[in-house]
Design a protein around this motif. Structure first.
Motif, PDB file in Angstrom:
ATOM      1  N   LYS A 196       0.824  -1.207   0.000  1.00 48.99           N
ATOM      2  CA  LYS A 196       0.000   0.000   0.000  1.00 48.99           C
ATOM      3  C   LYS A 196       0.857   1.255   0.000  1.00 48.99           C
ATOM      4  O   LYS A 196       1.933   1.283   0.596  1.00 48.99           O
ATOM      5  CB  LYS A 196      -0.915   0.005   1.224  1.00 48.99           C
ATOM      6  N   VAL A 197       0.353   2.282  -0.663  1.00 50.09           N
ATOM      7  CA  VAL A 197       1.048   3.567  -0.725  1.00 50.09           C
ATOM      8  C   VAL A 197       0.051   4.688  -0.461  1.00 50.09           C
ATOM      9  O   VAL A 197      -1.155   4.520  -0.621  1.00 50.09           O
ATOM     10  CB  VAL A 197       1.718   3.779  -2.104  1.00 50.09           C
ATOM     11  N   LYS A 198       0.573   5.821  -0.062  1.00 47.69           N
ATOM     12  CA  LYS A 198      -0.263   7.006   0.141  1.00 47.69           C
ATOM     13  C   LYS A 198      -0.410   7.733  -1.197  1.00 47.69           C
ATOM     14  O   LYS A 198       0.578   7.974  -1.875  1.00 47.69           O
ATOM     15  CB  LYS A 198       0.377   7.936   1.174  1.00 47.69           C
ATOM     16  N   VAL A 199      -1.638   8.070  -1.551  1.00 42.07           N
ATOM     17  CA  VAL A 199      -1.905   8.733  -2.834  1.00 42.07           C
ATOM     18  C   VAL A 199      -2.264  10.198  -2.592  1.00 42.07           C
ATOM     19  O   VAL A 199      -3.317  10.487  -1.998  1.00 42.07           O
ATOM     20  CB  VAL A 199      -3.034   8.023  -3.606  1.00 42.07           C
ATOM     21  N   VAL A 227      -0.606  -0.691  -4.707  1.00 42.19           N
ATOM     22  CA  VAL A 227       0.052  -0.329  -5.963  1.00 42.19           C
ATOM     23  C   VAL A 227      -0.658  -0.997  -7.144  1.00 42.19           C
ATOM     24  O   VAL A 227      -0.824  -0.393  -8.207  1.00 42.19           O
ATOM     25  CB  VAL A 227       1.548  -0.730  -5.923  1.00 42.19           C
ATOM     26  N   GLY A 228      -1.105  -2.223  -6.945  1.00 39.31           N
ATOM     27  CA  GLY A 228      -1.777  -2.957  -8.025  1.00 39.31           C
ATOM     28  C   GLY A 228      -3.105  -2.367  -8.445  1.00 39.31           C
ATOM     29  O   GLY A 228      -3.632  -2.707  -9.513  1.00 39.31           O
ATOM     30  N   GLY A 229      -3.687  -1.481  -7.636  1.00 37.58           N
ATOM     31  CA  GLY A 229      -4.948  -0.831  -7.985  1.00 37.58           C
ATOM     32  C   GLY A 229      -4.781   0.610  -8.410  1.00 37.58           C
ATOM     33  O   GLY A 229      -5.750   1.286  -8.771  1.00 37.58           O
ATOM     34  N   LEU A 230      -3.555   1.087  -8.394  1.00 41.03           N
ATOM     35  CA  LEU A 230      -3.297   2.499  -8.684  1.00 41.03           C
ATOM     36  C   LEU A 230      -3.624   2.851 -10.138  1.00 41.03           C
ATOM     37  O   LEU A 230      -4.156   3.926 -10.431  1.00 41.03           O
ATOM     38  CB  LEU A 230      -1.829   2.806  -8.383  1.00 41.03           C
ATOM     39  N   GLY A 231      -3.313   1.936 -11.058  1.00 35.14           N
ATOM     40  CA  GLY A 231      -3.597   2.191 -12.470  1.00 35.14           C
ATOM     41  C   GLY A 231      -5.075   2.360 -12.741  1.00 35.14           C
ATOM     42  O   GLY A 231      -5.491   3.201 -13.557  1.00 35.14           O
ATOM     43  N   LYS A 232      -5.902   1.584 -12.050  1.00 43.78           N
ATOM     44  CA  LYS A 232      -7.354   1.698 -12.219  1.00 43.78           C
ATOM     45  C   LYS A 232      -7.854   3.029 -11.681  1.00 43.78           C
ATOM     46  O   LYS A 232      -8.742   3.657 -12.275  1.00 43.78           O
ATOM     47  CB  LYS A 232      -8.048   0.530 -11.510  1.00 43.78           C
ATOM     48  N   LEU A 233      -7.271   3.496 -10.571  1.00 38.33           N
ATOM     49  CA  LEU A 233      -7.628   4.815 -10.033  1.00 38.33           C
ATOM     50  C   LEU A 233      -7.290   5.904 -11.038  1.00 38.33           C
ATOM     51  O   LEU A 233      -8.096   6.819 -11.281  1.00 38.33           O
ATOM     52  CB  LEU A 233      -6.882   5.068  -8.718  1.00 38.33           C
ATOM     53  N   VAL A 234      -6.112   5.823 -11.628  1.00 39.49           N
ATOM     54  CA  VAL A 234      -5.688   6.808 -12.634  1.00 39.49           C
ATOM     55  C   VAL A 234      -6.661   6.817 -13.802  1.00 39.49           C
ATOM     56  O   VAL A 234      -7.046   7.878 -14.308  1.00 39.49           O
ATOM     57  CB  VAL A 234      -4.251   6.496 -13.123  1.00 39.49           C
ATOM     58  N   GLU A 261     -10.097   8.354 -12.624  1.00 37.40           N
ATOM     59  CA  GLU A 261     -10.016   9.791 -12.338  1.00 37.40           C
ATOM     60  C   GLU A 261      -9.510  10.591 -13.536  1.00 37.40           C
ATOM     61  O   GLU A 261      -9.604  11.820 -13.543  1.00 37.40           O
ATOM     62  CB  GLU A 261      -9.077  10.028 -11.147  1.00 37.40           C
ATOM     63  N   LYS A 262      -8.936   9.881 -14.528  1.00 36.28           N
ATOM     64  CA  LYS A 262      -8.354  10.540 -15.702  1.00 36.28           C
ATOM     65  C   LYS A 262      -7.294  11.572 -15.294  1.00 36.28           C
ATOM     66  O   LYS A 262      -7.209  12.672 -15.847  1.00 36.28           O
ATOM     67  CB  LYS A 262      -9.444  11.197 -16.562  1.00 36.28           C
ATOM     68  N   LYS A 263      -6.472  11.182 -14.322  1.00 40.28           N
ATOM     69  CA  LYS A 263      -5.393  12.045 -13.836  1.00 40.28           C
ATOM     70  C   LYS A 263      -4.108  11.222 -13.803  1.00 40.28           C
ATOM     71  O   LYS A 263      -3.779  10.598 -12.791  1.00 40.28           O
ATOM     72  CB  LYS A 263      -5.713  12.584 -12.439  1.00 40.28           C
ATOM     73  N   THR A 264      -3.375  11.230 -14.906  1.00 36.04           N
ATOM     74  CA  THR A 264      -2.156  10.414 -14.978  1.00 36.04           C
ATOM     75  C   THR A 264      -1.070  10.927 -14.048  1.00 36.04           C
ATOM     76  O   THR A 264      -0.163  10.172 -13.677  1.00 36.04           O
ATOM     77  CB  THR A 264      -1.614  10.377 -16.414  1.00 36.04           C
ATOM     78  N   ASP A 265      -1.146  12.197 -13.639  1.00 31.23           N
ATOM     79  CA  ASP A 265      -0.114  12.754 -12.765  1.00 31.23           C
ATOM     80  C   ASP A 265      -0.134  12.121 -11.381  1.00 31.23           C
ATOM     81  O   ASP A 265       0.781  12.332 -10.579  1.00 31.23           O
ATOM     82  CB  ASP A 265      -0.289  14.272 -12.653  1.00 31.23           C
ATOM     83  N   ILE A 266      -1.191  11.345 -11.101  1.00 29.50           N
ATOM     84  CA  ILE A 266      -1.248  10.596  -9.846  1.00 29.50           C
ATOM     85  C   ILE A 266      -0.021   9.702  -9.715  1.00 29.50           C
ATOM     86  O   ILE A 266       0.509   9.521  -8.613  1.00 29.50           O
ATOM     87  CB  ILE A 266      -2.546   9.761  -9.768  1.00 29.50           C
ATOM     88  N   PHE A 267       0.450   9.140 -10.829  1.00 34.55           N
ATOM     89  CA  PHE A 267       1.649   8.297 -10.789  1.00 34.55           C
ATOM     90  C   PHE A 267       2.854   9.080 -10.263  1.00 34.55           C
ATOM     91  O   PHE A 267       3.571   8.636  -9.369  1.00 34.55           O
ATOM     92  CB  PHE A 267       1.977   7.754 -12.186  1.00 34.55           C
ATOM     93  N   ARG A 268       3.072  10.252 -10.838  1.00 33.59           N
ATOM     94  CA  ARG A 268       4.238  11.069 -10.464  1.00 33.59           C
ATOM     95  C   ARG A 268       4.176  11.462  -8.991  1.00 33.59           C
ATOM     96  O   ARG A 268       5.166  11.333  -8.257  1.00 33.59           O
ATOM     97  CB  ARG A 268       4.289  12.322 -11.347  1.00 33.59           C
ATOM     98  N   LYS A 269       3.007  11.920  -8.554  1.00 32.90           N
ATOM     99  CA  LYS A 269       2.865  12.393  -7.179  1.00 32.90           C
ATOM    100  C   LYS A 269       2.972  11.251  -6.173  1.00 32.90           C
ATOM    101  O   LYS A 269       3.645  11.371  -5.140  1.00 32.90           O
ATOM    102  CB  LYS A 269       1.525  13.124  -7.026  1.00 32.90           C
ATOM    103  N   THR A 270       2.311  10.135  -6.490  1.00 38.84           N
ATOM    104  CA  THR A 270       2.300   9.011  -5.551  1.00 38.84           C
ATOM    105  C   THR A 270       3.695   8.452  -5.316  1.00 38.84           C
ATOM    106  O   THR A 270       4.129   8.262  -4.168  1.00 38.84           O
ATOM    107  CB  THR A 270       1.387   7.887  -6.065  1.00 38.84           C
ATOM    108  N   PHE A 271       4.427   8.208  -6.392  1.00 32.59           N
ATOM    109  CA  PHE A 271       5.740   7.599  -6.223  1.00 32.59           C
ATOM    110  C   PHE A 271       6.783   8.605  -5.721  1.00 32.59           C
ATOM    111  O   PHE A 271       7.799   8.221  -5.153  1.00 32.59           O
ATOM    112  CB  PHE A 271       6.177   6.912  -7.510  1.00 32.59           C
ATOM    113  N   SER A 272       6.518   9.897  -5.902  1.00 34.29           N
ATOM    114  CA  SER A 272       7.386  10.907  -5.301  1.00 34.29           C
ATOM    115  C   SER A 272       7.239  10.889  -3.780  1.00 34.29           C
ATOM    116  O   SER A 272       8.229  10.910  -3.045  1.00 34.29           O
ATOM    117  CB  SER A 272       7.050  12.302  -5.837  1.00 34.29           C
ATOM    118  N   THR A 324      11.933  13.276  -6.103  1.00 33.99           N
ATOM    119  CA  THR A 324      11.155  13.834  -7.211  1.00 33.99           C
ATOM    120  C   THR A 324      11.151  12.848  -8.375  1.00 33.99           C
ATOM    121  O   THR A 324      12.177  12.606  -8.998  1.00 33.99           O
ATOM    122  CB  THR A 324      11.731  15.182  -7.679  1.00 33.99           C
ATOM    123  N   VAL A 325       9.995  12.272  -8.656  1.00 34.66           N
ATOM    124  CA  VAL A 325       9.850  11.373  -9.802  1.00 34.66           C
ATOM    125  C   VAL A 325       9.664  12.229 -11.046  1.00 34.66           C
ATOM    126  O   VAL A 325       8.706  12.990 -11.160  1.00 34.66           O
ATOM    127  CB  VAL A 325       8.661  10.410  -9.612  1.00 34.66           C
TER     128      VAL A 325
END
Length: 307
Positions: free
Chosen positions: A82-85, A94-101, A104-115, A121-122
């Protein structure tokens, strides 16, 4: 009358040819300008000496690539961790993060979450559109690590331009697994398996992902927030993970609108410029009172909100 009409047609044809020629030159100029802008803003010209990229999928891997020192790291995320989004979404596997993106149609969720997750800074992320929901507790180690393929780099959806993709491809070209050191987190997971929950992680890996240019400039940062100390703290961890020292977090009721990065300098430091670029803040001249750089979070506080 016939001669006049023929002359008029000839003149019209000439104007059309000249017009087409001018339009063609203008379009070539615009294309050249776009190519130049993309090339000059790519990793080939960026002064950061560490490039952080994430490839999301069934096997999600974060890579921290040393541009000059040849020191590379990787973190393999198994789907069930699990990660904080950021953005007020709470905790996600993490395995459900792509479905959230996708929802929500917000691909920047990837950059922010993994940062937030890696306290760094990702810069770029790669993923396949319409990802599935992944499950499992298996992650890659130094023996089972597989590098991203040509297809992964050049044909995945990404916030990278073609020059960034070429740079990243060259970083992996000819590399061997033993040139990448694993940052392992399994021993630091909490009982509810929230990644980076344990403060011992920061102690254990402090300095691994530093950018030398920030350490050389030695700029200090004060962060002002309006509501959420927790969000400001996580933002400070991101910039500290890059090697930028935060000296104060303070709340104020007078921050509105766009985020601002303020520095008292004729020429802005690389630290200030990169902070401004990463968080999407306005770069301003001013006189911070308790640090070299003042960061007023403004709208960034909501965009990066940690529940």
């Amino acid at each position: 009358g016939g001669d006049m009409r023929r002359k008029f047609k000839v003149q019209s044809s000439k104007f059309q040819v000249v017009g087409s020629y001018v339009i063609g030159l203008f379009l070539i100029f615009l294309l050249g300008l776009v190519i130049f802008q993309q090339y000059s803003s790519s990793f080939f010209f960026q002064k950061k000496d560490r490039v952080n990229v994430v490839f999301y999928g069934k096997d999600t891997v974060y890579y921290s690539l040393g541009k000059y020192d040849g020191v590379h790291y990787f973190i393999s995320f198994y789907p069930d961790v699990k990660v904080k989004v950021p953005g007020g979404y709470g905790n996600y596997r993490v395995g459900g993060l792509g479905k959230l993106v996708e929802l929500e149609k917000k691909t920047d969720i990837f950059r922010k979450t993994f940062s937030v997750t890696t306290a760094s800074t990702v810069d770029r992320y790669f993923y396949t559109p319409s990802p599935g929901i992944y499950y499992g507790k298996e992650k890659m180690d130094e023996d089972s690590l597989s590098f991203p393929t040509y297809k992964d780099i050049f044909f995945s959806t990404s916030n990278s331009n073609v020059f960034d993709r070429a740079f990243i491809f060259l970083q992996f070209l000819g590399k061997r697994k033993r040139q990448f050191s694993e940052i392992d987190y399994k021993s630091l997971l909490g009982t509810d398996e929230e990644f980076f929950q344990d403060k011992d992680f920061a102690k254990k890996y402090q300095g691994f992902l530093y950018n030398r240019i920030y350490r050389k400039e030695k700029k200090t940062v004060q962060i002002q927030y309006e509501k959420s100390y927790k969000t400001a703290l996580f933002i400070s961890k991101i910039i500290e993970g890059d090697g930028i020292r935060t000296v104060d977090l303070s709340d104020t009721n007078f921050i509105k609108g766009t985020c601002e990065v303020i520095e008292d300098a004729e020429t802005f430091s690389q630290t200030a410029k990169d902070m401004s670029g990463f968080f999407g803040c306005i770069l301003k001249r001013g006189q911070p009172t308790s640090s070299d750089i003042l960061m007023k979070l403004g709208s960034v506080e909501k965009e990066w909100e940690i529940l």
